[in-house]
Design a protein around this motif. Structure first.
Motif, PDB file in Angstrom:
ATOM      1  N   THR B  97     -10.783 -17.481  -2.030  1.00 44.23           N
ATOM      2  CA  THR B  97     -10.440 -18.835  -1.625  1.00 44.23           C
ATOM      3  C   THR B  97     -11.148 -19.872  -2.501  1.00 44.23           C
ATOM      4  O   THR B  97     -10.995 -21.072  -2.288  1.00 44.23           O
ATOM      5  N   GLY B  98     -11.918 -19.383  -3.481  1.00 42.88           N
ATOM      6  CA  GLY B  98     -12.473 -20.241  -4.532  1.00 42.88           C
ATOM      7  C   GLY B  98     -13.348 -21.372  -4.045  1.00 42.88           C
ATOM      8  O   GLY B  98     -14.247 -21.171  -3.232  1.00 42.88           O
ATOM      9  N   LYS B 101     -13.987 -22.174  -0.357  1.00 44.46           N
ATOM     10  CA  LYS B 101     -14.676 -21.188   0.480  1.00 44.46           C
ATOM     11  C   LYS B 101     -15.882 -21.761   1.232  1.00 44.46           C
ATOM     12  O   LYS B 101     -15.995 -21.535   2.443  1.00 44.46           O
ATOM     13  N   PRO B 102     -16.800 -22.494   0.546  1.00 44.95           N
ATOM     14  CA  PRO B 102     -17.951 -23.020   1.295  1.00 44.95           C
ATOM     15  C   PRO B 102     -17.523 -23.874   2.486  1.00 44.95           C
ATOM     16  O   PRO B 102     -18.110 -23.768   3.568  1.00 44.95           O
ATOM     17  N   TYR B 103     -16.491 -24.677   2.299  1.00 48.38           N
ATOM     18  CA  TYR B 103     -16.049 -25.516   3.424  1.00 48.38           C
ATOM     19  C   TYR B 103     -15.419 -24.675   4.533  1.00 48.38           C
ATOM     20  O   TYR B 103     -15.647 -24.926   5.713  1.00 48.38           O
ATOM     21  N   LEU B 104     -14.629 -23.668   4.143  1.00 46.06           N
ATOM     22  CA  LEU B 104     -14.018 -22.786   5.153  1.00 46.06           C
ATOM     23  C   LEU B 104     -15.103 -22.125   5.996  1.00 46.06           C
ATOM     24  O   LEU B 104     -14.959 -21.975   7.217  1.00 46.06           O
ATOM     25  N   ILE B 105     -16.204 -21.731   5.349  1.00 47.00           N
ATOM     26  CA  ILE B 105     -17.308 -21.083   6.067  1.00 47.00           C
ATOM     27  C   ILE B 105     -18.022 -22.095   6.964  1.00 47.00           C
ATOM     28  O   ILE B 105     -18.301 -21.835   8.126  1.00 47.00           O
ATOM     29  N   MET B 106     -18.267 -23.292   6.413  1.00 50.44           N
ATOM     30  CA  MET B 106     -18.977 -24.329   7.151  1.00 50.44           C
ATOM     31  C   MET B 106     -18.191 -24.781   8.376  1.00 50.44           C
ATOM     32  O   MET B 106     -18.775 -25.209   9.373  1.00 50.44           O
ATOM     33  N   GLY B 107     -16.870 -24.681   8.316  1.00 48.36           N
ATOM     34  CA  GLY B 107     -16.046 -25.188   9.406  1.00 48.36           C
ATOM     35  C   GLY B 107     -15.531 -24.109  10.338  1.00 48.36           C
ATOM     36  O   GLY B 107     -14.585 -24.333  11.094  1.00 48.36           O
ATOM     37  N   ASP B 124       6.192 -19.109   2.633  1.00 45.52           N
ATOM     38  CA  ASP B 124       6.420 -20.042   1.534  1.00 45.52           C
ATOM     39  C   ASP B 124       5.280 -21.049   1.357  1.00 45.52           C
ATOM     40  O   ASP B 124       5.415 -22.020   0.633  1.00 45.52           O
ATOM     41  N   VAL B 125       4.158 -20.799   2.039  1.00 47.00           N
ATOM     42  CA  VAL B 125       3.066 -21.768   2.018  1.00 47.00           C
ATOM     43  C   VAL B 125       1.841 -21.177   1.314  1.00 47.00           C
ATOM     44  O   VAL B 125       1.558 -19.990   1.460  1.00 47.00           O
ATOM     45  N   ASP B 126       1.138 -22.023   0.539  1.00 45.96           N
ATOM     46  CA  ASP B 126      -0.064 -21.580  -0.150  1.00 45.96           C
ATOM     47  C   ASP B 126      -1.129 -21.176   0.870  1.00 45.96           C
ATOM     48  O   ASP B 126      -1.540 -21.976   1.705  1.00 45.96           O
ATOM     49  N   ARG B 127      -1.588 -19.916   0.770  1.00 47.81           N
ATOM     50  CA  ARG B 127      -2.466 -19.338   1.772  1.00 47.81           C
ATOM     51  C   ARG B 127      -3.782 -20.101   1.901  1.00 47.81           C
ATOM     52  O   ARG B 127      -4.236 -20.443   2.998  1.00 47.81           O
ATOM     53  N   VAL B 128      -4.418 -20.376   0.751  1.00 46.19           N
ATOM     54  CA  VAL B 128      -5.734 -21.012   0.773  1.00 46.19           C
ATOM     55  C   VAL B 128      -5.649 -22.431   1.336  1.00 46.19           C
ATOM     56  O   VAL B 128      -6.476 -22.854   2.143  1.00 46.19           O
ATOM     57  N   SER B 129      -4.589 -23.176   0.927  1.00 49.64           N
ATOM     58  CA  SER B 129      -4.427 -24.537   1.445  1.00 49.64           C
ATOM     59  C   SER B 129      -4.193 -24.516   2.949  1.00 49.64           C
ATOM     60  O   SER B 129      -4.659 -25.395   3.675  1.00 49.64           O
ATOM     61  N   PHE B 130      -3.469 -23.498   3.422  1.00 50.71           N
ATOM     62  CA  PHE B 130      -3.218 -23.375   4.860  1.00 50.71           C
ATOM     63  C   PHE B 130      -4.530 -23.193   5.620  1.00 50.71           C
ATOM     64  O   PHE B 130      -4.811 -23.893   6.588  1.00 50.71           O
ATOM     65  N   LEU B 131      -5.369 -22.257   5.146  1.00 52.56           N
ATOM     66  CA  LEU B 131      -6.678 -22.032   5.771  1.00 52.56           C
ATOM     67  C   LEU B 131      -7.487 -23.326   5.766  1.00 52.56           C
ATOM     68  O   LEU B 131      -8.109 -23.713   6.753  1.00 52.56           O
ATOM     69  N   PHE B 132      -7.449 -24.018   4.619  1.00 55.17           N
ATOM     70  CA  PHE B 132      -8.219 -25.241   4.447  1.00 55.17           C
ATOM     71  C   PHE B 132      -7.773 -26.327   5.415  1.00 55.17           C
ATOM     72  O   PHE B 132      -8.599 -26.972   6.064  1.00 55.17           O
ATOM     73  N   PHE B 133      -6.462 -26.520   5.543  1.00 54.79           N
ATOM     74  CA  PHE B 133      -5.986 -27.618   6.381  1.00 54.79           C
ATOM     75  C   PHE B 133      -6.197 -27.348   7.873  1.00 54.79           C
ATOM     76  O   PHE B 133      -6.470 -28.280   8.632  1.00 54.79           O
TER      77      PHE B 133
END
Lengths: 111, 230
Positions: B97-98, B101-107, B124-133
Motif C-alpha cells: 500500500t506504499g 501504509k503509515p496512515y492506514l495503520i494509524m487509522g 473496477d476500483v483501485d484497491r489502495v485508494s479504497f482502503l485509504f478513503f
C-alpha cells in the motif's frame, strides 16, 4: 481543567504514542520484505472472526444479569438487530432500528 | 484524480453505518471533554492524533484527575491491546500500500477494521485508494463530530442515554455478515465463548487481555482442525 496546558499536552502525547504503538507493532515485527510465518498468516485469517465476537462481548461487558434490569433491554435490542438483519439484510436499518429500540427501552421502560 | 474519485464513491456507502456511530459518539466525547473545562480545540487534537474512541473516553477521566503519565501509558496499552489483533490480520491486506501504509495503520480503529476486514474493494476500483478513503472518511466523521460536540458543550439538552448501543448493533451486524460469509464457524464461536468465559472470570475491567491470550491459544490448538476442513 484539572491540570496545566503542558501537563494535558504531555498526557495526550503519551496516550497517542501508546495507542499508535499497539497499531504499528505487528507491521514493525512482520515487515513486507520478510516472509511472514505461516502461523501468523493463519492467525490473520481466523482472528477477524474471533475478534468480532470479542468486540460484541466487550460492548456488552457492563451488563449485569444479576442486577435489575438483568440485561433485558440489551437482550431485546440485540434480538431486534439480529431479526431485522436476517429479515431485511439492510445494515443501516438493523443498526438504526436496534438502537432506537434500545434507547426507548432504557429511557421509557427500564428507567 | 479519476482513480481517487471512483474509490471515494465506492468507499462512502461502506462507511455510512460508522458515520452514524461516530457522529453520535464523537459528539458525546466532545461534550464530555468540554464539561471538564477543555476548549473544543482539545477534542479536535485528541481525535486527530489518538483517534481511538474508547480510549478517548478513558482519557477524559485521566485528564480530569491527577497528572500521571506512566499510568496513562500502561492504561492505554491495555485498553488498545486489541489493535495488535487487527494489525496481525491486516498484514497481508496492507502489503503493497506504499506511502499510504503509515496512515492506514494509524487509522485502524475498531470500526475501520470491521469494515476493511470484511470487505474487498469492488473490481473496477483501485484497491489502495479504497482502503485509504474508508480510513480517511471515518476519521473525518470522528474529528468533525468531536469538534461539534466540543462547541455545543453544555447546550446539549436532549436525552441521549442508550445512544452508545449504536456500536453494539454495528458489531452484531458485522458478526452476522461474517457468519453468513463463512462455512467455518469455529473462529467466531471461539471468540464469543472465550470472551464470555474471561468476562465471568476476570470481570469487565480486566477481561480483554486474558481473552486475547486465550483466543490465540484456542485458535492455535484448533489450527489443524480448521485447516483440514478448509
Amino acid at each position: 481543567m484539572a491540570m496545566t496546558n503542558t501537563q494535558a499536552l504531555i498526557l495526550i502525547a503519551v496516550i497517542t504514542i501508546a495507542t499508535q504503538l499497539t497499531r504499528a507493532l505487528p507491521f514493525i515485527l512482520f515487515p513486507e520484505s520478510k516472509k511472514t510465518p505461516g502461523y501468523i498468516l493463519y492467525l490473520g485469517k481466523v482472528l477477524p472472526y474471533a475478534a468480532m465476537g470479542l468486540l460484541v462481548v466487550y460492548c456488552l461487558k457492563n451488563v449485569s444479569l444479576l442486577k435489575s434490569p438483568f440485561g433485558i433491554p440489551e437482550a431485546i435490542a440485540v434480538l431486534c438487530v439480529v431479526v431485522l438483519h436476517l429479515w431485511k439484510n439492510n445494515t443501516l436499518l438493523s443498526i438504526g432500528g436496534g438502537t432506537a429500540v434500545y434507547m426507548l427501552l432504557v429511557q421509557l421502560v427500564f428507567k | 484524480m479519476r482513480k481517487n474519485l471512483s474509490a471515494l464513491k465506492a468507499a462512502f456507502p461502506y462507511t455510512i453505518p460508522v458515520m452514524a456511530g461516530y457522529l453520535f459518539l464523537g459528539m458525546v466525547f466532545g461534550v464530555m471533554l468540554s464539561s471538564k473545562g477543555y476548549h473544543f480545540g482539545w477534542a479536535v487534537l485528541m481525535s486527530f492524533f489518538i483517534y481511538a474512541g474508547s480510549m478517548q473516553f478513558v482519557a477524559v477521566n485521566l485528564l480530569s484527575s491527577a497528572f500521571n503519565p506512566l499510568s496513562a501509558f500502561l492504561m492505554t496499552l491495555v485498553v488498545n491491546a486489541r489493535h495488535l489483533f487487527y494489525g496481525i490480520s491486516m498484514l497481508k491486506k496492507y502489503n503493497g500500500t506504499g506511502l499510504k501504509k503509515p496512515y492506514l495503520i494509524m487509522g485502524l480503529t475498531d470500526e475501520t477494521y470491521s469494515i476493511l476486514c470484511s470487505t474487498e474493494a469492488p473490481k473496477d476500483v483501485d484497491r489502495v485508494s479504497f482502503l485509504f478513503f474508508v480510513t480517511l472518511l471515518n476519521q473525518i466523521y470522528w474529528v468533525t463530530a468531536s469538534m461539534a460536540g466540543g462547541l455545543l458543550g453544555s447546550f446539549f439538552t436532549f436525552d441521549t442515554s442508550g445512544i452508545d448501543f449504536v456500536m453494539t448493533a454495528l458489531f452484531v451486524v458485522i458478526f452476522i455478515n461474517q457468519w453468513k460469509s463463512q462455512k467455518e464457524h469455529l473462529p467466531a464461536v471461539t471468540g464469543v465463548v472465550v470472551s464470555v468465559l474471561c468476562l465471568i472470570i476476570f470481570g469487565p475491567d480486566n477481561f480483554i487481555i486474558p481473552s486475547m491470550v486465550f483466543i490465540a491459544l484456542a485458535l492455535t490448538i484448533f489450527r489443524r482442525t480448521i485447516e483440514r476442513r478448509a
